[in-house]
Design a protein around this motif. Structure first.
Motif, PDB file in Angstrom:
ATOM      1  N   MET A  64      77.225  -7.761  13.547  1.00 36.43           N
ATOM      2  CA  MET A  64      75.878  -7.195  13.412  1.00 36.43           C
ATOM      3  C   MET A  64      75.826  -6.316  12.175  1.00 36.43           C
ATOM      4  O   MET A  64      76.816  -5.708  11.800  1.00 36.43           O
ATOM      5  CB  MET A  64      75.541  -6.358  14.640  1.00 36.43           C
ATOM      6  N   ASN A  65      74.644  -6.263  11.590  1.00 36.10           N
ATOM      7  CA  ASN A  65      74.541  -5.394  10.428  1.00 36.10           C
ATOM      8  C   ASN A  65      73.977  -4.036  10.833  1.00 36.10           C
ATOM      9  O   ASN A  65      73.435  -3.872  11.920  1.00 36.10           O
ATOM     10  CB  ASN A  65      73.750  -6.060   9.288  1.00 36.10           C
ATOM     11  N   GLY A  66      74.128  -3.065   9.936  1.00 33.59           N
ATOM     12  CA  GLY A  66      73.756  -1.690  10.246  1.00 33.59           C
ATOM     13  C   GLY A  66      72.396  -1.282   9.728  1.00 33.59           C
ATOM     14  O   GLY A  66      72.138  -0.104   9.553  1.00 33.59           O
ATOM     15  N   VAL A  99      82.040   1.823  14.149  1.00 35.24           N
ATOM     16  CA  VAL A  99      81.377   1.266  12.974  1.00 35.24           C
ATOM     17  C   VAL A  99      82.183   1.538  11.705  1.00 35.24           C
ATOM     18  O   VAL A  99      83.062   2.402  11.687  1.00 35.24           O
ATOM     19  CB  VAL A  99      79.963   1.875  12.792  1.00 35.24           C
ATOM     20  N   ASN A 100      81.854   0.789  10.664  1.00 37.45           N
ATOM     21  CA  ASN A 100      82.301   1.100   9.310  1.00 37.45           C
ATOM     22  C   ASN A 100      81.107   1.668   8.574  1.00 37.45           C
ATOM     23  O   ASN A 100      80.025   1.065   8.584  1.00 37.45           O
ATOM     24  CB  ASN A 100      82.800  -0.151   8.577  1.00 37.45           C
ATOM     25  N   ILE A 101      81.294   2.839   7.950  1.00 35.28           N
ATOM     26  CA  ILE A 101      80.222   3.442   7.163  1.00 35.28           C
ATOM     27  C   ILE A 101      80.693   3.604   5.726  1.00 35.28           C
ATOM     28  O   ILE A 101      81.894   3.582   5.451  1.00 35.28           O
ATOM     29  CB  ILE A 101      79.780   4.822   7.713  1.00 35.28           C
ATOM     30  N   THR A 110      84.617   3.635   5.699  1.00 33.64           N
ATOM     31  CA  THR A 110      85.289   4.579   6.588  1.00 33.64           C
ATOM     32  C   THR A 110      84.969   4.173   8.020  1.00 33.64           C
ATOM     33  O   THR A 110      83.808   3.980   8.364  1.00 33.64           O
ATOM     34  CB  THR A 110      84.779   6.014   6.321  1.00 33.64           C
ATOM     35  N   LYS A 111      86.002   4.045   8.846  1.00 35.34           N
ATOM     36  CA  LYS A 111      85.822   3.639  10.244  1.00 35.34           C
ATOM     37  C   LYS A 111      85.664   4.867  11.115  1.00 35.34           C
ATOM     38  O   LYS A 111      86.317   5.884  10.897  1.00 35.34           O
ATOM     39  CB  LYS A 111      87.036   2.828  10.707  1.00 35.34           C
ATOM     40  N   GLY A 112      84.788   4.773  12.117  1.00 36.18           N
ATOM     41  CA  GLY A 112      84.629   5.888  13.041  1.00 36.18           C
ATOM     42  C   GLY A 112      83.716   5.538  14.193  1.00 36.18           C
ATOM     43  O   GLY A 112      83.206   4.430  14.297  1.00 36.18           O
ATOM     44  N   LYS A 142      77.548   0.097   7.568  1.00 35.56           N
ATOM     45  CA  LYS A 142      77.662  -1.194   6.893  1.00 35.56           C
ATOM     46  C   LYS A 142      78.029  -2.301   7.867  1.00 35.56           C
ATOM     47  O   LYS A 142      77.622  -3.443   7.702  1.00 35.56           O
ATOM     48  CB  LYS A 142      78.700  -1.128   5.752  1.00 35.56           C
ATOM     49  N   GLU A 143      78.835  -1.964   8.881  1.00 37.23           N
ATOM     50  CA  GLU A 143      79.271  -2.960   9.870  1.00 37.23           C
ATOM     51  C   GLU A 143      79.381  -2.306  11.230  1.00 37.23           C
ATOM     52  O   GLU A 143      79.806  -1.160  11.339  1.00 37.23           O
ATOM     53  CB  GLU A 143      80.666  -3.499   9.538  1.00 37.23           C
ATOM     54  N   ILE A 144      78.981  -3.051  12.262  1.00 34.81           N
ATOM     55  CA  ILE A 144      79.215  -2.617  13.629  1.00 34.81           C
ATOM     56  C   ILE A 144      80.442  -3.366  14.128  1.00 34.81           C
ATOM     57  O   ILE A 144      80.470  -4.591  14.128  1.00 34.81           O
ATOM     58  CB  ILE A 144      77.984  -2.910  14.514  1.00 34.81           C
TER      59      ILE A 144
END
Length: 69
Positions: free
Chosen positions: A1-3, A15-17, A29-31, A60-62
């Motif tokens: 999925m997209n963010g 998520v990746n931000i 950055t993962k968190g 950016k990514e879930i």
């Protein structure tokens, strides 16, 4: 999925931000999402969130669903 869609993002998601200082490099950055900071239903660069460790960036990514308590 997209963010880019606010409805896809809830507290507890992994998520990746991309942090503000990493926008040029695109470093991710993962968190875990603590709270959503973007109020609009969509955003072309990703929904802005605060992670549990306090870092703020755009999704950016879930990666996975909410962590089970």
């Amino acid at each position: 999925m997209n963010g880019q869609l606010r409805k896809n993002i809830v507290p507890g998601l992994q998520v990746n931000i991309v942090l503000k200082q990493d926008q040029r490099s695109g470093k991710l950055t993962k968190g875990i999402v603590k709270e959503l900071l973007t109020n609009s239903p969509t955003h072309p660069h990703g929904i802005k969130v605060r992670l549990t460790d306090g870092q703020v960036g755009r999704v950016k990514e879930i990666l996975s669903g909410p962590a089970e308590a």
